[in-house]
Design a protein around this motif. Structure first.
Motif, PDB file in Angstrom:
ATOM      1  N   SER A 254       0.875  -1.170   0.000  1.00 14.54           N
ATOM      2  CA  SER A 254       0.000   0.000   0.000  1.00 14.54           C
ATOM      3  C   SER A 254       0.913   1.221   0.000  1.00 14.54           C
ATOM      4  CB  SER A 254      -0.922  -0.007   1.224  1.00 14.54           C
ATOM      5  OG  SER A 254      -1.822   1.085   1.147  1.00 14.54           O
ATOM      6  N   PRO A 255       1.231   1.729  -1.196  1.00 15.58           N
ATOM      7  CA  PRO A 255       2.163   2.856  -1.298  1.00 15.58           C
ATOM      8  C   PRO A 255       1.664   4.089  -0.558  1.00 15.58           C
ATOM      9  CG  PRO A 255       1.770   1.861  -3.456  1.00 15.58           C
ATOM     10  CD  PRO A 255       0.761   1.278  -2.504  1.00 15.58           C
ATOM     11  N   ASP A 256       2.566   4.677   0.214  1.00 17.70           N
ATOM     12  CA  ASP A 256       2.299   5.962   0.879  1.00 17.70           C
ATOM     13  C   ASP A 256       1.076   5.937   1.802  1.00 17.70           C
ATOM     14  OD1 ASP A 256       4.433   6.832  -0.656  1.00 17.70           O
ATOM     15  OD2 ASP A 256       3.155   7.718  -2.194  1.00 17.70           O
ATOM     16  N   ALA A 257       0.776   4.805   2.410  1.00 16.42           N
ATOM     17  CA  ALA A 257      -0.420   4.690   3.256  1.00 16.42           C
ATOM     18  C   ALA A 257      -0.225   5.289   4.645  1.00 16.42           C
ATOM     19  CB  ALA A 257      -0.835   3.233   3.379  1.00 16.42           C
ATOM     20  N   VAL A 258       1.024   5.573   5.010  1.00 16.67           N
ATOM     21  CA  VAL A 258       1.334   6.122   6.332  1.00 16.67           C
ATOM     22  C   VAL A 258       2.066   7.446   6.139  1.00 16.67           C
ATOM     23  CG1 VAL A 258       2.480   5.679   8.546  1.00 16.67           C
ATOM     24  CG2 VAL A 258       1.676   3.737   7.144  1.00 16.67           C
ATOM     25  N   TRP A 259       1.648   8.479   6.841  1.00 20.97           N
ATOM     26  CA  TRP A 259       2.371   9.745   6.720  1.00 20.97           C
ATOM     27  C   TRP A 259       2.756  10.290   8.078  1.00 20.97           C
ATOM     28  CZ3 TRP A 259      -2.982  10.119   6.205  1.00 20.97           C
ATOM     29  CH2 TRP A 259      -3.615  11.075   6.989  1.00 20.97           C
ATOM     30  N   TYR A 260       3.753  11.164   8.055  1.00 25.32           N
ATOM     31  CA  TYR A 260       4.236  11.800   9.284  1.00 25.32           C
ATOM     32  C   TYR A 260       4.926  13.105   8.924  1.00 25.32           C
ATOM     33  CZ  TYR A 260       8.779   9.859   7.899  1.00 25.32           C
ATOM     34  OH  TYR A 260       9.929   9.555   7.217  1.00 25.32           O
TER      35      TYR A 260
ATOM     36  N   MET B 200       2.049  19.193  17.880  1.00 20.02           N
ATOM     37  CA  MET B 200       1.387  18.029  18.462  1.00 20.02           C
ATOM     38  C   MET B 200       1.504  16.774  17.605  1.00 20.02           C
ATOM     39  SD  MET B 200      -0.819  19.714  16.423  1.00 20.02           S
ATOM     40  CE  MET B 200      -1.738  20.969  17.227  1.00 20.02           C
ATOM     41  N   VAL B 201       1.864  16.896  16.322  1.00 27.00           N
ATOM     42  CA  VAL B 201       1.996  15.711  15.466  1.00 27.00           C
ATOM     43  C   VAL B 201       3.438  15.217  15.358  1.00 27.00           C
ATOM     44  CG1 VAL B 201      -0.083  16.276  14.151  1.00 27.00           C
ATOM     45  CG2 VAL B 201       2.149  17.001  13.285  1.00 27.00           C
ATOM     46  N   ARG B 202       4.372  15.880  16.004  1.00 29.81           N
ATOM     47  CA  ARG B 202       5.768  15.429  15.973  1.00 29.81           C
ATOM     48  C   ARG B 202       5.860  14.020  16.561  1.00 29.81           C
ATOM     49  NH1 ARG B 202      10.662  17.771  15.337  1.00 29.81           N
ATOM     50  NH2 ARG B 202       9.815  19.890  15.500  1.00 29.81           N
ATOM     51  N   ASP B 203       6.659  13.167  15.906  1.00 29.92           N
ATOM     52  CA  ASP B 203       6.879  11.784  16.333  1.00 29.92           C
ATOM     53  C   ASP B 203       5.595  10.966  16.332  1.00 29.92           C
ATOM     54  OD1 ASP B 203       9.632  12.264  16.706  1.00 29.92           O
ATOM     55  OD2 ASP B 203       9.259  13.013  18.729  1.00 29.92           O
ATOM     56  N   ARG B 204       4.674  11.319  15.425  1.00 34.38           N
ATOM     57  CA  ARG B 204       3.416  10.589  15.287  1.00 34.38           C
ATOM     58  C   ARG B 204       3.174  10.262  13.816  1.00 34.38           C
ATOM     59  NH1 ARG B 204       0.004  10.495  19.645  1.00 34.38           N
ATOM     60  NH2 ARG B 204       0.799  11.625  21.458  1.00 34.38           N
ATOM     61  N   VAL B 205       2.359   9.227  13.591  1.00 41.53           N
ATOM     62  CA  VAL B 205       2.015   8.806  12.237  1.00 41.53           C
ATOM     63  C   VAL B 205       0.501   8.741  12.093  1.00 41.53           C
ATOM     64  CG1 VAL B 205       4.146   7.488  11.858  1.00 41.53           C
ATOM     65  CG2 VAL B 205       2.161   6.345  12.860  1.00 41.53           C
ATOM     66  N   ALA B 206       0.032   8.940  10.878  1.00 43.71           N
ATOM     67  CA  ALA B 206      -1.386   8.818  10.556  1.00 43.71           C
ATOM     68  C   ALA B 206      -1.509   7.940   9.311  1.00 43.71           C
ATOM     69  CB  ALA B 206      -2.014  10.190  10.344  1.00 43.71           C
ATOM     70  N   PHE B 207      -2.741   7.545   8.996  1.00 42.93           N
ATOM     71  CA  PHE B 207      -2.972   6.546   7.954  1.00 42.93           C
ATOM     72  C   PHE B 207      -4.095   6.975   7.024  1.00 42.93           C
ATOM     73  CE2 PHE B 207      -1.690   4.679  11.962  1.00 42.93           C
ATOM     74  CZ  PHE B 207      -0.567   3.954  11.599  1.00 42.93           C
ATOM     75  N   TRP B 208      -4.060   6.437   5.812  1.00 44.43           N
ATOM     76  CA  TRP B 208      -5.148   6.625   4.874  1.00 44.43           C
ATOM     77  C   TRP B 208      -5.145   5.480   3.888  1.00 44.43           C
ATOM     78  CZ3 TRP B 208      -4.717   9.938   0.000  1.00 44.43           C
ATOM     79  CH2 TRP B 208      -3.422   9.939  -0.511  1.00 44.43           C
ATOM     80  N   LYS B 209      -5.810   5.651   2.766  1.00 47.75           N
ATOM     81  CA  LYS B 209      -5.960   4.633   1.726  1.00 47.75           C
ATOM     82  C   LYS B 209      -6.687   3.419   2.296  1.00 47.75           C
ATOM     83  CE  LYS B 209      -2.349   6.249  -1.291  1.00 47.75           C
ATOM     84  NZ  LYS B 209      -1.366   5.888  -2.268  1.00 47.75           N
ATOM     85  N   ASP B 210      -6.052   2.254   2.303  1.00 44.00           N
ATOM     86  CA  ASP B 210      -6.737   1.027   2.724  1.00 44.00           C
ATOM     87  C   ASP B 210      -6.450   0.653   4.184  1.00 44.00           C
ATOM     88  OD1 ASP B 210      -4.092   0.529   2.111  1.00 44.00           O
ATOM     89  OD2 ASP B 210      -4.475  -1.228   0.879  1.00 44.00           O
TER      90      ASP B 210
END
Length: 94
Positions: free
Chosen positions: A63-69, A79-89
């Motif tokens: 799943s290309p590029d499914a996790v961003w930071y 507040m998003v430093r050292d955290r990851v978020a998700f999308w796509k599948d």
């Protein structure tokens, strides 16, 4: 406890998530390292800064590029430093 699920695998789990613009941001330490590879993709958010991405890989699926930071978020998005978020599948469930 929120979990990020991809192809029936729990790829991140933590009771320390924050929600920004409708996305759960998990601590980076909660993300399974055995399922990710660095991506060369970058995008820009006017208030958070430049995002980097991980690609998910497991058992022949990707799943290309499914996790961003945000490695260096702007001050207002600290507040998003050292955290990851998700999308796509990837689905986030409580």
């Amino acid at each position: 406890m929120p979990k990020a699920v991809w192809n029936d695998l729990i790829i991140a789990e933590s009771d320390d998530t924050i929600v920004v613009e409708g996305n759960h941001y998990f601590p980076r330490s909660a993300l399974r390292n055995d399922l990710i590879t660095e991506s060369g993709t970058h995008t820009f958010c006017p208030w958070k800064g430049t995002a980097s991405y991980y690609t998910l890989e497991h058992d022949g699926r990707t799943s290309p590029d499914a996790v961003w930071y945000y490695p260096e978020p702007k001050p207002e998005a600290e507040m998003v430093r050292d955290r990851v978020a998700f999308w796509k599948d990837v689905t986030v469930v409580d």
